[in-house]
Design an enzyme around this catalytic site. Structure first.
Site, PDB file in Angstrom:
ATOM      1  N   ARG A  60       0.756  -1.012  -0.087  1.00  0.00           N
ATOM      2  CA  ARG A  60      -0.017   0.020   0.172  1.00  0.00           C
ATOM      3  C   ARG A  60       0.861   1.186  -0.054  1.00  0.00           C
ATOM      4  O   ARG A  60       1.232   1.783   0.991  1.00  0.00           O
ATOM      5  CB  ARG A  60      -0.937   0.049   1.251  1.00  0.00           C
ATOM      6  CG  ARG A  60      -1.908   1.068   1.341  1.00  0.00           C
ATOM      7  CD  ARG A  60      -2.764   1.167   2.360  1.00  0.00           C
ATOM      8  NE  ARG A  60      -3.718   2.284   2.702  1.00  0.00           N
ATOM      9  CZ  ARG A  60      -3.483   3.214   3.022  1.00  0.00           C
ATOM     10  NH1 ARG A  60      -2.441   3.817   3.405  1.00  0.00           N
ATOM     11  NH2 ARG A  60      -4.490   4.409   3.039  1.00  0.00           N
ATOM     12  N   SER A  76     -13.082  -3.404   1.063  1.00  0.00           N
ATOM     13  CA  SER A  76     -13.241  -2.846   2.175  1.00  0.00           C
ATOM     14  C   SER A  76     -14.724  -2.252   2.378  1.00  0.00           C
ATOM     15  O   SER A  76     -15.347  -1.807   1.291  1.00  0.00           O
ATOM     16  CB  SER A  76     -12.426  -1.506   2.249  1.00  0.00           C
ATOM     17  OG  SER A  76     -11.209  -1.770   2.322  1.00  0.00           O
ATOM     18  N   LYS A  99      -4.528   6.114   8.021  1.00  0.00           N
ATOM     19  CA  LYS A  99      -5.177   6.656   6.952  1.00  0.00           C
ATOM     20  C   LYS A  99      -5.713   7.963   7.217  1.00  0.00           C
ATOM     21  O   LYS A  99      -6.733   7.996   8.044  1.00  0.00           O
ATOM     22  CB  LYS A  99      -6.243   5.494   6.485  1.00  0.00           C
ATOM     23  CG  LYS A  99      -5.791   4.100   6.150  1.00  0.00           C
ATOM     24  CD  LYS A  99      -6.835   3.297   5.719  1.00  0.00           C
ATOM     25  CE  LYS A  99      -7.621   3.833   4.463  1.00  0.00           C
ATOM     26  NZ  LYS A  99      -8.678   2.697   3.984  1.00  0.00           N
TER      27      LYS A  99
END
Length: 212
Positions: free
Chosen positions: A41, A113, A142
């Site tokens: 990521r 998600s 995040k």
């Protein structure tokens, strides 16, 4: 290894998440500690792009291949294809699941998600191989994180009875709260900073492996 087994200790990381070691060393140590799946990521302020992103991805993919760890790419279909990833993970605001499946093919894993029972149900209809549920707890990793839903949402999804896909909890998971996520009905936990920023990623991973 099937999807539900792979989700047990799901390490998520990019270069911006690594404080103690560089990404390659961090992943290597986490693999020694016992992670069961890895997600590349590369997002956030200072994240690599272009050739640098691909170069790091290739090195991390090679590490995973050597150790038979499934390698997942976050969000980026083109990058997933270039790296020949084992799968891709998409969020509610990312690529359309049907378009994603058409691009990556039937053999790659797709994780989606979700933040509600409705989104979880839609993910099943959209052909997900597993669903991520969260945020379990508050997280600073995040910047665009949704409101905390807590482990109770996983329990609600399981009790609803129509979702039999593997579930991984994500968001703010630590050694202190991981057991709550497992006990709620999750197949595994997705971890970023609790491993990537640990003094010893190997030791941190081993500690997670001992939690049920």
């Amino acid at each position: 290894m099937n999807v539900s087994q792979a989700l047990k200790i799901y390490f998520v990381m990019g270069s911006v998440n690594c404080f103690t070691f560089d990404p390659e060393k961090t992943l290597s140590e986490a693999i020694k500690g016992g992670i069961t799946m890895f997600q590349y990521r590369e997002k956030g302020k200072g994240a690599l792009a272009g050739e640098e992103q691909v170069y790091l991805g290739k090195k991390l993919k090679m590490l995973c291949e050597r150790n038979r760890i499934p390698f997942i790419v976050n969000d980026d279909i083109d990058l997933a294809l270039e790296l020949n990833a084992d799968g891709i993970h998409i969020g509610q605001d990312d690529s359309d699941p049907f378009y994603t499946r058409k691009r990556v093919g039937a053999t790659k894993w797709i994780g989606i998600s979700t933040h509600s029972i409705q989104e979880a149900k839609k993910a099943v209809a959209d052909g997900a191989d597993y669903i991520g549920v969260g945020p379990m707890f508050s997280t600073k990793t995040k910047q665009d994180a949704h409101d905390v839903v807590g482990p109770s949402l996983i329990t609600q999804i399981r009790e609803a009875g129509f979702i039999h896909l593997p579930i991984v909890g994500i968001g703010g998971i630590t050694l202190e709260n991981a057991s709550d996520v497992y006990q709620s009905g999750a197949n595994g936990v997705a971890i970023i900073s609790a491993i990537s920023q640990a003094k010893s990623p190997k030791d941190a991973t081993q500690a997670f492996c001992s939690i049920q």
